[in-house]
Structure formats: C-alpha cells, structure tokens
Design a protein around this motif. Structure first.
Motif, PDB file in Angstrom:
ATOM      1  N   GLN A  41      15.716 -50.611 -61.817  1.00  0.00           N
ATOM      2  CA  GLN A  41      14.324 -50.436 -61.409  1.00  0.00           C
ATOM      3  C   GLN A  41      14.199 -49.418 -60.289  1.00  0.00           C
ATOM      4  OE1 GLN A  41      11.626 -50.810 -58.511  1.00  0.00           O
ATOM      5  NE2 GLN A  41      13.325 -52.209 -58.183  1.00  0.00           N
TER       6      GLN A  41
ATOM      7  N   TYR B   1      12.052 -55.630 -65.926  1.00  0.00           N
ATOM      8  CA  TYR B   1      12.133 -57.078 -65.760  1.00  0.00           C
ATOM      9  C   TYR B   1      11.644 -57.838 -66.980  1.00  0.00           C
ATOM     10  CZ  TYR B   1      14.152 -56.931 -61.259  1.00  0.00           C
ATOM     11  OH  TYR B   1      15.054 -56.734 -60.255  1.00  0.00           O
ATOM     12  N   LEU B   2      10.790 -57.195 -67.806  1.00  0.00           N
ATOM     13  CA  LEU B   2      10.450 -57.840 -69.083  1.00  0.00           C
ATOM     14  C   LEU B   2      11.708 -58.001 -69.921  1.00  0.00           C
ATOM     15  CD1 LEU B   2       7.062 -56.447 -70.417  1.00  0.00           C
ATOM     16  CD2 LEU B   2       7.614 -58.708 -69.549  1.00  0.00           C
TER      17      LEU B   2
ATOM     18  N   GLY C  18       9.723 -50.878 -63.004  1.00  0.00           N
ATOM     19  CA  GLY C  18      10.003 -52.270 -62.659  1.00  0.00           C
ATOM     20  C   GLY C  18       9.521 -53.271 -63.693  1.00  0.00           C
ATOM     21  N   PHE C  19       8.294 -53.099 -64.165  1.00  0.00           N
ATOM     22  CA  PHE C  19       7.718 -54.058 -65.105  1.00  0.00           C
ATOM     23  C   PHE C  19       8.520 -54.092 -66.396  1.00  0.00           C
ATOM     24  CE2 PHE C  19       4.215 -55.295 -68.100  1.00  0.00           C
ATOM     25  CZ  PHE C  19       4.113 -56.597 -67.653  1.00  0.00           C
TER      26      PHE C  19
END
Lengths: 216, 227
Positions: B181, B191-192, B187-188
């Motif tokens: 990230q 982390y998904l 980031g989104f």
C-alpha cells in the motif's frame, strides 16, 4: 514514579479516555446494526437469512486490523477527509454488529418454542408475540454474553493502533518510544485495560450464574 | 463516484504476498498445538491442582483474558529487548500467541472437563484404571471432543489475531499489505485482496481442523454423531 513522570501517566489516561469513547461508539453502533442482523438471522425469508449469514461469516473471517484498513482507505475514496476516529468507529461497528447479531440470534432461539406456541394460542400477532413474549425473555438471557462481549470490544479497540488512532495502546507506544521503559509503560497500560475489562468479566459471570440458578 | 480498481499489484508483488500468506500460516501452525497443550495443562491445574497452583493459573488466565493481545506482544517484545534477551520478532510473536491462546483454551478445556458425565469416571474406576489412565484415555479425549467446536473458533480467532504481528515487524499478510500500500498508494484495493485472502485462510483452517477431528476422535469417525 518508576522513571516515568506523572505527566506521562496522564498521557496514558488521555489515551484510555479515547479507548473508552471508541468502545462506546463501537457498542452503540454494533447494537444499532446488530439487532437487525439478529432478526434477519432468525427470519424465515430466504434472502434475509442468507444475506445476514454471509455478512456475519465475512466479518468473522477477516481480522479486525484489516477491516480497519479497508474502512480507512475505503472512506477516503469517496472524497471524505478521513478522521481515524470515524474510520475506527465504523470498523468497530461492523465488527461488533456481526458478533452481537450472532449472540442475540442465539438468545432469541434460546427462548423455548412453547412460548411462541402459547402466544399463538392467545391469538397474538407475530409482532405482538415477539415484542411482549419473546423479547423480554431473550433480553434476560442476552445480558451475560453481551457484557462479556463488551470486554472483547474494549480489548479489540486496541487494533485501531494500525490506522494511527490515538487510544491507550497508541499512547503507550509513543511513550515507550520516548522513554524506552517498556516494562513499566506496557504494564501500566495493561493495568488500565484490566481495570476496565475485569469488572465487566466478573459482572458477566455473576449474572450468568444467577441466571442458571434461577432456571435450575 | 468514478473509482477505478487497480489490481496490477497482484502481479508485481506476487512473491511478497505469497510470503506473507506463508508467514501467517506458519505463525498459526506453530502456535496452535503448544497453545492447546498449555491451555489443557492450565485447565487441569485449575481443576485438580493444589491450592497455590489454582490461584496462580487463575491469575494468569484472568490477566491474559482481560488485556489486549497487542499490549502483551509489546510487553514481551520490547520488554525482553530491554532485559538484553534478543529473541527476534518471530519468536516473540509465537510466544505471545501461545501464552494468549493458552489462557483462552484453558477456559474452554475446563468447561470440557466439567461437562464429562460422572458415570464415565465411575466406570473407569470400576475398571481399576489408574488416575493417569483415566486422564489420558477417558477425560482428555472426551473433554476435547465435547468442546471441539469452541476450540476451532478459538484457533481461527488466533489465526486472525496474527494480523497484529506486523506491529513488531513480523511481515505477515497484513504487514505485506501495508508495504504494498505504501508503494502503490492503492490502500483500498490492496486491503480488499488481503481481506479475501484471510477469508480463504479462515475457511481452509476450519476445514483442516474438522479433518483433524476425524483423525483424532475415533468415536466420532466411527459413529459420526456429536458427543
């Protein structure tokens, strides 16, 4: 005191305050979302039942720090300025709603089936049966596990340290970096957590025993 | 809202992600059995031990169960460093996980031991079994089988809890996610993917533990009924 100044202990207490705030937000949010989840879990509708079950399994299969990250980065996509408190509160809400939903589902199901049947014999509607007969009994069963889960909420707010939320764990981490007295600082932090959690655990256990005795 | 997902990091950071998954699995596998053994020992100590042992075990269990794992990890990792014992982050993580899981499985196993019907112990006594034989052949298998579902949940929670170990620089899955990230700024998306990987890991662990139950509990294997 023990090489750590009073101001620094004050800093820990300040962190503890935010731990309590986040815990309360998580519990309130978890209640608001968790209650419909519990109702959906016991509903006879195929879709509601499946969807809520999938939701619970999803949340319970993902570590809380990862949920925190997903929310933290996810909210910023929508162009909102993310405050770590807001992200942490949303993550705690998701997390506790799944567990509370599952706990309360069990409590509603623990009310004997004959109670539903008796309500039907009295010609009560579905809603009346649920509100006047099932809910009061389920609530009493629900108190010990709910208080027990509060302990989990308080402890798990410590995971918000990954997105940089200023709570007890975060303040202890900063203090440790500044003073490098890990034993004293983390023991102090652990004691504060213990002081919050232990009474809750005790209360939950005592309430459970009382409930058992009454039923026995 | 016109967010475009970009999962190209899966290609460029594949080996890092695989290493992260591997480390998460390793942490879990290494910690489960010692944690369970410690928990069982504590449960026995709390139920049948002398008074001082009961008190000591109770203090241990309450202390661990009422403080967050991350504080325990920090205490252990930074504390041992100050004492001059350099055990490395991985070892510190494993020790913390074992101590933590030990306290939780102790309470679960205690419930298991208490739930065994008295008739079983009386029958064992009638067969002139020694105390040791009764424990290993009657009490332990039945207690473990009785509370096995709770143990499975506890071990899965422990697997999920390994995600905090990146805080002491153990680069497991969550830690790898943070690295990726910080390089890609996605980031989104990152982390998904991490979340999906954890879901898969949790499902796999559940299946493995159910398989282990079939191997470990002869009675369950033959009768296929819950105890």
């Amino acid at each position: 005191m023990l090489g750590v100044s009073l101001d620094q202990y004050g800093f820990l207490v300040q962190g503890a305050f935010w731990t309590v705030v986040l815990s309360l937000m998580g519990f309130v949010g978890g209640t608001i979302v968790g209650l419909p989840v519990a109702l959906a879990r016991i509903s006879r509708g195929w879709f509601l039942c499946r969807a809520s079950s999938a939701y619970v399994q999803f949340v319970q299969g993902i570590p809380l720090p990862v949920i925190m990250f997903v929310v933290y980065f996810g909210v910023s996509i929508y162009g909102f300025d993310v405050n770590a408190l807001v992200a942490a509160a949303i993550a705690m809400t998701l997390y506790s709603s799944a567990y509370l939903g599952e706990i309360w589902k069990g409590c509603i199901q623990a009310v004997p089936k004959t109670q539903w049947e008796a309500g039907e014999c009295l010609a009560l509607t579905n809603l009346q049966r649920f509100i006047y007969i099932i809910l009061p009994q389920a609530l009493r069963i629900a108190v010990p596990p709910t208080v027990g889960f509060l302990v989990q909420i308080v402890k798990n707010t410590s995971y918000s340290v990954v997105i940089g939320f200023f709570d007890l764990t975060y303040s202890a981490k900063i203090l440790n970096n500044a003073t490098f007295k890990p034993f004293i600082i983390f023991t102090a932090a652990a004691l504060i957590y213990f002081a919050i959690c232990f009474p809750l655990s005790r209360y939950a256990r005592r309430f459970e025993l009382r409930l058992h005795r009454r039923n026995a | 809202m016109d967010y475009v997902f970009d999962f190209s990091f899966l290609e460029s950071f594949r080996s890092e992600i695989i290493n992260g998954v591997r480390l998460t699995i390793l942490l879990t596998v290494v910690s489960i059995l010692p944690g369970f053994a410690l928990g069982t020992a504590c449960a026995v100590g709390r139920l049948y031990g002398p008074r001082w042992l009961q008190t000591a075990v109770t203090i241990y269990i309450e202390a661990i169960r009422n403080t967050p794992l991350i504080i325990q990890v920090f205490w252990l990792f930074f504390g041992l460093t100050v004492l001059g014992a350099r055990i490395g982050p991985f070892n510190a993580a494993v020790i913390a996980l074992v101590i933590n899981t030990g306290a939780y499985s102790a309470e679960i196993m205690r419930a298991g031991f208490q739930a065994i019907p008295k008739g079983q112990l009386e029958a064992a006594n009638c067969l002139a079994m020694t105390r040791r034989q009764i424990f290993w052949n009657i009490q332990l298998p039945q207690a473990a089988e009785l509370v096995y579902p709770a143990l499975v949940s506890q071990f899965i929670l422990m697997m999920l809890a390994t995600s905090i170990m990146s805080q002491i620089s153990v680069e497991e899955l969550t830690g790898v996610g943070y690295q990726v990230q910080s390089i890609t700024f996605r980031g989104f998306d990152v982390y998904l993917v991490i979340a999906v990987l954890y879901l898969a890991l949790a499902t796999m662990l559940r299946l493995c533990l159910h398989g282990a139950a079939q191997l470990a509990f002869t009675r369950l294997r033959k009768l296929r009924t819950p105890l």
